[in-house]
Design an enzyme around this catalytic site. Structure first.
Site, PDB file in Angstrom:
ATOM      1  N   GLU A 265       0.893  -1.180   0.000  1.00 32.67           N
ATOM      2  CA  GLU A 265       0.000   0.000   0.000  1.00 32.67           C
ATOM      3  C   GLU A 265       0.916   1.210   0.000  1.00 32.67           C
ATOM      4  O   GLU A 265       1.511   1.541   1.028  1.00 32.67           O
ATOM      5  CB  GLU A 265      -0.895  -0.003   1.249  1.00 32.67           C
ATOM      6  CG  GLU A 265      -1.869  -1.166   1.317  1.00 32.67           C
ATOM      7  CD  GLU A 265      -3.008  -1.048   0.324  1.00 32.67           C
ATOM      8  OE1 GLU A 265      -3.172   0.016  -0.301  1.00 32.67           O
ATOM      9  OE2 GLU A 265      -3.735  -2.048   0.157  1.00 32.67           O
ATOM     10  N   CYS A 299      -2.503   9.104   2.372  1.00 32.39           N
ATOM     11  CA  CYS A 299      -2.148   8.642   1.026  1.00 32.39           C
ATOM     12  C   CYS A 299      -3.277   8.925   0.053  1.00 32.39           C
ATOM     13  O   CYS A 299      -3.070   9.056  -1.141  1.00 32.39           O
ATOM     14  CB  CYS A 299      -1.856   7.146   1.068  1.00 32.39           C
ATOM     15  SG  CYS A 299      -3.173   6.234   1.873  1.00 32.39           S
TER      16      CYS A 299
HETATM   17  P1  NAP Z   1       8.036   5.322   4.812  1.00 32.45           P
HETATM   18  O1  NAP Z   1       9.152   6.245   5.043  1.00 32.45           O
HETATM   19  O2  NAP Z   1       8.022   4.514   3.571  1.00 32.45           O
HETATM   20  O3  NAP Z   1       7.990   4.376   6.103  1.00 32.45           O
HETATM   21  C1  NAP Z   1       7.004   3.398   6.257  1.00 32.45           C
HETATM   22  C2  NAP Z   1       7.521   2.297   7.159  1.00 32.45           C
HETATM   23  O4  NAP Z   1       8.623   1.667   6.520  1.00 32.45           O
HETATM   24  C3  NAP Z   1       8.024   2.786   8.509  1.00 32.45           C
HETATM   25  O5  NAP Z   1       7.705   1.822   9.474  1.00 32.45           O
HETATM   26  C4  NAP Z   1       9.521   2.865   8.288  1.00 32.45           C
HETATM   27  O6  NAP Z   1      10.273   2.723   9.460  1.00 32.45           O
HETATM   28  C5  NAP Z   1       9.731   1.663   7.400  1.00 32.45           C
HETATM   29  N1  NAP Z   1      10.964   1.719   6.611  1.00 32.45           N
HETATM   30  C6  NAP Z   1      11.655   2.793   6.184  1.00 32.45           C
HETATM   31  N2  NAP Z   1      12.733   2.397   5.484  1.00 32.45           N
HETATM   32  C7  NAP Z   1      12.727   1.049   5.473  1.00 32.45           C
HETATM   33  C8  NAP Z   1      13.572   0.051   4.918  1.00 32.45           C
HETATM   34  N3  NAP Z   1      14.652   0.358   4.213  1.00 32.45           N
HETATM   35  N4  NAP Z   1      13.251  -1.239   5.118  1.00 32.45           N
HETATM   36  C9  NAP Z   1      12.163  -1.573   5.825  1.00 32.45           C
HETATM   37  N5  NAP Z   1      11.314  -0.683   6.376  1.00 32.45           N
HETATM   38  C10 NAP Z   1      11.588   0.617   6.186  1.00 32.45           C
HETATM   39  O7  NAP Z   1       6.621   6.050   4.846  1.00 32.45           O
HETATM   40  P2  NAP Z   1       6.072   7.060   5.938  1.00 32.45           P
HETATM   41  O8  NAP Z   1       6.750   8.361   5.746  1.00 32.45           O
HETATM   42  O9  NAP Z   1       6.063   6.420   7.276  1.00 32.45           O
HETATM   43  O10 NAP Z   1       4.530   7.174   5.499  1.00 32.45           O
HETATM   44  C11 NAP Z   1       4.088   8.005   4.501  1.00 32.45           C
HETATM   45  C12 NAP Z   1       3.926   7.261   3.199  1.00 32.45           C
HETATM   46  O11 NAP Z   1       3.045   6.165   3.370  1.00 32.45           O
HETATM   47  C13 NAP Z   1       3.297   8.109   2.128  1.00 32.45           C
HETATM   48  O12 NAP Z   1       3.965   7.888   0.913  1.00 32.45           O
HETATM   49  C14 NAP Z   1       1.872   7.600   2.060  1.00 32.45           C
HETATM   50  O13 NAP Z   1       1.225   7.811   0.835  1.00 32.45           O
HETATM   51  C15 NAP Z   1       2.063   6.157   2.339  1.00 32.45           C
HETATM   52  N6  NAP Z   1       0.816   5.560   2.822  1.00 32.45           N
HETATM   53  C16 NAP Z   1       0.148   4.717   1.981  1.00 32.45           C
HETATM   54  C17 NAP Z   1      -1.057   4.181   2.389  1.00 32.45           C
HETATM   55  C18 NAP Z   1      -1.829   3.258   1.508  1.00 32.45           C
HETATM   56  O14 NAP Z   1      -2.718   2.582   2.012  1.00 32.45           O
HETATM   57  N7  NAP Z   1      -1.541   3.181   0.218  1.00 32.45           N
HETATM   58  C19 NAP Z   1      -1.565   4.484   3.654  1.00 32.45           C
HETATM   59  C20 NAP Z   1      -0.849   5.340   4.480  1.00 32.45           C
HETATM   60  C21 NAP Z   1       0.358   5.870   4.051  1.00 32.45           C
HETATM   61  P3  NAP Z   1      10.884   4.001  10.210  1.00 32.45           P
HETATM   62  O15 NAP Z   1       9.726   4.755  10.726  1.00 32.45           O
HETATM   63  O16 NAP Z   1      11.711   3.414  11.267  1.00 32.45           O
HETATM   64  O17 NAP Z   1      11.655   4.768   9.173  1.00 32.45           O
END
Ligand code: NAP
Length: 492
Positions: A265, A299
């Site tokens: 997602e 998102c």
């Molecule tokens: P993110 O930076 O991609 O982080 C999401 C999760 O992934 C966090 O738990 C993060 O941990 C972890 N993570 C980061 N780098 C990683 C790696 N190399 N390997 C494994 N895990 C890793 O996203 P965010 O800033 O938290 O959230 C915002 C994004 O989520 C936006 O792009 C939004 O559109 C998207 N989103 C999508 C949906 C959907 O249903 N499509 C819903 C909500 C949000 P850390 O926190 O420790 O960095």
């Protein structure tokens, strides 16, 4: 356990006991390194707690715990699992107010948004309590008539769930509930910015009767290393990720080695189309929900408003009027309509997108200035006549900024709407349903709200096309993401 002190502004009674360590096999443990990660209140930029920092070895310990719990959880009667999930729903609803405060405290969102999130999060337990006892297989005759085809669904296996900070409760329960309903055990890695809600939910799940090891929770400052270790373990069969497209890509590569099933997602860049015949006040109401739910940090948030020429001025005036009436403040303060953004870099990113749009010719009608106050605030902002080529039309804004663009012909609006690598959500407002459905059929998006400002619903398949993701969450589809179809060819 940790005696977690809430600011008295948040809790009249002052304290609440919340776990802040790793949950492995039903035990809350400190990391062996004893390292801690600070948790910050974005409304004040003050540290409010600290959490354990898991190592890759502790990731494997969580896989061990999930493996140990897996056979008996898979063998537990669906009705029993369903009743435990139902209890999780009830307990979350009983605790709705303090959970909403907790979300607001660590994420910054305004309390009404936080409360809606808790209810939405709880609903996944109720929905999957109902779906988990209705996991029907299939039976058919092979076209040659030689045998029967019997299909049944089995738990996919140990599931690794990674969630973002923007909906710390709902993004977790949207994965945990179907995983458990399908008979899987799991490991949750919440976002480092908002871990407390995930710990609170896990604690509530244990009180509701979820056995040790069925849900494990790990927080870490090294998400990459921890995930790599877990995804390299042959016992892990599912990765369900919600977060940015950029991190999704990395995880898909990491999951490829062991051919792990992936649900993704990812990010969005939702267009919001308003046609001349749209009822103005309904379109404005929908626009405010689609844009400002969660302070724009969703998102599904409307990123680009394409408004037909005849209604453009009235819609623009209406948006400026509504946006200018939003009260900015700490998420948990009464009357706050818009809380802070999650962190300083989010504020900086929004500011630079707005600056780029203005430099390329957009008219700044409201906001767009940095605020001199502690915490990570960005004001409600409206940009009109945003020009093609502006970064704000290509990237997720993730903040309280409305970007308006006018169009003349339906074809132009559809072309612009589809001019993005994303395809998560879209919004269409028109009084002409025939036109509405025609436009919906041409928009490249997993979800479209027609004359509505909201798509999320536990009973509906949530997910995107193009680079917004793979698979669906919610509804029966979400359950099947955690199941494998097993086919038996039978001579009858
Ligand atoms: P993110 O930076 O991609 O982080 C999401 C999760 O992934 C966090 O738990 C993060 O941990 C972890 N993570 C980061 N780098 C990683 C790696 N190399 N390997 C494994 N895990 C890793 O996203 P965010 O800033 O938290 O959230 C915002 C994004 O989520 C936006 O792009 C939004 O559109 C998207 N989103 C999508 C949906 C959907 O249903 N499509 C819903 C909500 C949000 P850390 O926190 O420790 O960095």
């Amino acid at each position: 356990m940790h005696n977690f002190t809430m600011p008295t502004a948040v809790f009249a009674n002052g304290t609440r006991i919340l776990p802040v360590n790793l949950l492995i096999g039903g035990e809350w443990r400190e990391s062996e390194t004893k390292r801690r990660i600070d948790v910050v209140d974005p409304s004040t930029a003050q540290v409010i707690s600290s959490i354990a920092d898991a190592t890759p070895a502790e990731g494997i310990a969580a896989v061990d715990a999930a493996e140990k719990a897996a056979p008996s959880w898979a063998a537990t009667a669906p009705r029993v699992r369903s009743e435990i999930l139902r209890k999780c729903f009830e307990k979350i609803i009983e605790n709705v107010d303090w959970l909403a405060h907790l979300i607001s405290l660590e994420n910054g969102k305004a309390l009404p948004d936080a409360k809606s999130e808790v209810i939405y999060a709880a609903e996944f337990y109720r929905w999957y309590a109902e779906q988990g006892v209705r996991m029907h297989g299939e039976i058919g005759v092979s076209p040659s008539g030689s045998n029967r085809i019997v299909v049944q669904y089995e738990p996919i296996g140990i599931s690794f769930l990674i969630t973002p900070w923007n909906f710390p409760a709902a993004m977790a329960t949207r994965k945990i509930a179907p995983a458990l309903a399908a008979g899987c055990t799991c490991i949750l890695k919440p976002a480092t910015e908002t871990p407390l809600t995930a710990f609170a939910i896990a604690q509530i799940m244990h009180e509701a009767g979820v056995p040790p090891g069925v849900i494990n929770v790990l927080t870490t400052s090294k998400a990459g290393a921890l995930s790599q270790a877990i995804l390299s373990d042959d016992r892990v069969r599912k990765l369900s990720f919600t977060g940015s497209t950029e991190v999704g890509r990395i995880l898909l590569r990491n999951a490829a080695d062991k051919i792990i099933s992936c649900s993704m997602e990812l990010g969005g860049n939702a267009p919001f189309l308003v046609f001349d015949d749209a009822p103005l006040s309904d379109a404005l109401d929908g626009a405010m929900v689609a844009k400002m739910r969660n302070g724009g940090e969703a998102c599904t948030a409307a990123n680009r408003f394409y408004v037909q020429k005849g209604i453009y001025k009235a819609f623009t005036d209406g948006i400026v009027d509504r946006m200018s009436r939003i009260q900015l403040g700490p998420g948990y303060a009464p009357d706050t309509g818009l809380g802070p953004m999650i962190n300083a870099s989010a504020v900086q990113k929004i500011g630079s997108l707005v600056e780029d749009a203005v430099q390329r010719g957009a008219r700044l009608l409201l906001g767009g200035v940095s605020l001199n106050r502690p915490g990570y605030y960005y004001p409600p902002t409206v940009l009109a006549d945003v020009q093609p080529g502006s970064q704000i039309l290509r990237e997720e804004i993730f903040g309280p900024v409305v970007s308006l663009i006018s169009f003349e012909k339906q074809e132009d609006a559809i072309r612009s709407a589809n001019d993005t690598e994303y395809g998560l959500a879209a919004y269409v407002y028109t009084s002409d349903l025939k036109r509405g459905f025609q436009v919906c059929s041409r928009i490249e998006s997993g979800m479209i709200a027609l004359n509505r400002g909201l798509v999320s619903d536990p009973a509906a398949p949530f997910g995107g096309v193009k680079q917004s993701g793979l698979g669906r969450e919610g509804s029966y589809h979400g359950l099947l993401e955690f199941a494998e179809a097993k086919y038996v060819a039978v001579n009858w």
